[in-house]
Design a protein around this motif. Structure first.
Motif, PDB file in Angstrom:
ATOM      1  N   GLU A 178      -1.880   4.225   3.873  1.00 46.61           N
ATOM      2  CA  GLU A 178      -1.363   4.438   5.231  1.00 46.61           C
ATOM      3  C   GLU A 178      -0.006   3.772   5.461  1.00 46.61           C
ATOM      4  N   LYS A 179       0.524   3.158   4.412  1.00 44.07           N
ATOM      5  CA  LYS A 179       1.840   2.512   4.471  1.00 44.07           C
ATOM      6  C   LYS A 179       1.924   1.488   5.613  1.00 44.07           C
ATOM      7  N   ARG A 180       0.941   0.590   5.649  1.00 39.33           N
ATOM      8  CA  ARG A 180       0.905  -0.459   6.671  1.00 39.33           C
ATOM      9  C   ARG A 180       0.515  -1.785   6.046  1.00 39.33           C
ATOM     10  N   THR A 181       0.655  -2.845   6.819  1.00 40.62           N
ATOM     11  CA  THR A 181       0.258  -4.170   6.344  1.00 40.62           C
ATOM     12  C   THR A 181      -1.262  -4.325   6.402  1.00 40.62           C
ATOM     13  N   PRO A 182      -1.884  -4.799   5.348  1.00 46.39           N
ATOM     14  CA  PRO A 182      -3.350  -4.971   5.376  1.00 46.39           C
ATOM     15  C   PRO A 182      -3.765  -6.023   6.396  1.00 46.39           C
ATOM     16  N   VAL A 183      -4.952  -5.823   6.935  1.00 46.72           N
ATOM     17  CA  VAL A 183      -5.578  -6.818   7.816  1.00 46.72           C
ATOM     18  C   VAL A 183      -6.785  -7.362   7.072  1.00 46.72           C
TER      19      VAL A 183
END
Length: 253
Positions: free
Chosen positions: A244-249
């Motif tokens: 998703e091309k986002r920073t992991p949580v």
């Protein structure tokens, strides 16, 4: 208070606070560091620790006056300074100013990463006192430096300047004079903190388990340690975040 702690956005800064004694380790310091690393490992909001000293020096090692008065600078199960034999699950960064001597150097060697001021000095002078660097120095230094350089330091007791330590990979970052080693260590710690906590802990476990054993034994230990990691929520979150091309949580589970 001989050991101060401060939560800096998920990084626990642990400060030996005896500048009048060059942060020499007595019983109170050892107990304080042991309590701090227990807190680091037990609190989910904390990801990385930074160990440093107040007043321009990291630590001059064992407080000889306190030792002669009957104090112990060690904590059962944790070793000298409450750290040198401890199994700390989360990463630790040493922020070294001034001198890291004897047990002080051994505390730094107990950390996973070292940030040092350009004028910092490391040394194991125990042989000049009829002793050996028995809190990990004799064991760890030959693992971190070329054999003959490590032996020179151990047999002469002469100090090693931070710049030369960096040349041989003993120090990760050199901080110019006048700049804060703690800030630089926190910056490095925050870089580490971006990654999955279970994976960071697994890396430390595998490194410990693979030291001094053959490859087959090391791979067996690695498989055992990573089996649960592969089915963790964090592994799935890492894959989703990448897609998703986002920073992991990260959840740490």
């Amino acid at each position: 208070m001989s050991v101060r702690t401060e939560d800096r956005d998920g990084v626990l800064v642990i400060t030996i606070n005896r500048p009048q004694a060059r942060n020499a380790v007595n019983a109170e310091v050892a107990q304080g560091i042991a309590a701090a690393v227990r807190r680091l490992d037990s609190e989910g909001s904390l990801a990385v620790g930074v160990l440093t000293g107040a007043g321009g020096n990291f630590s001059a090692g064992m407080d000889l006056k306190a030792f002669l008065a009957g104090e112990s600078p060690s904590v059962p199960g944790n070793g000298f300074g409450g750290l040198t034999e401890a199994t700390v699950r989360k990463p630790l960064v040493a922020a070294v100013d001034g001198w890291a001597l004897g047990g002080g150097f051994e505390l730094a060697l107990s950390c996973d990463l070292i940030v040092a001021a350009e004028d910092a000095r490391f040394g194991l002078p125990e042989v000049s006192r009829g002793l050996v660097a028995g809190a990990g120095g004799v064991i760890r230094l030959p693992q971190r430096l070329p054999h003959h350089l490590a032996m020179e330091l151990l047999l002469t007791g002469d100090p090693l300047p931070a710049g030369r330590a960096a040349e041989f990979g003993l120090v990760n970052r050199i901080v110019p004079s006048g700049q804060s080693t703690v800030d630089a260590a926190i910056e490095l710690a925050q870089r580490v903190r971006r990654n999955a906590p279970l994976a960071l802990a697994a890396v430390k476990q595998i490194v410990r388990a693979s030291q001094g054993v053959d490859d087959a034994t090391a791979f067996t230990a690695q498989r055992e340690l990573t089996a649960s990691l592969a089915s963790s929520e964090d592994v799935r979150e890492g894959a989703r975040a990448f897609a998703e091309k986002r920073t992991p949580v990260w959840k740490g589970r």
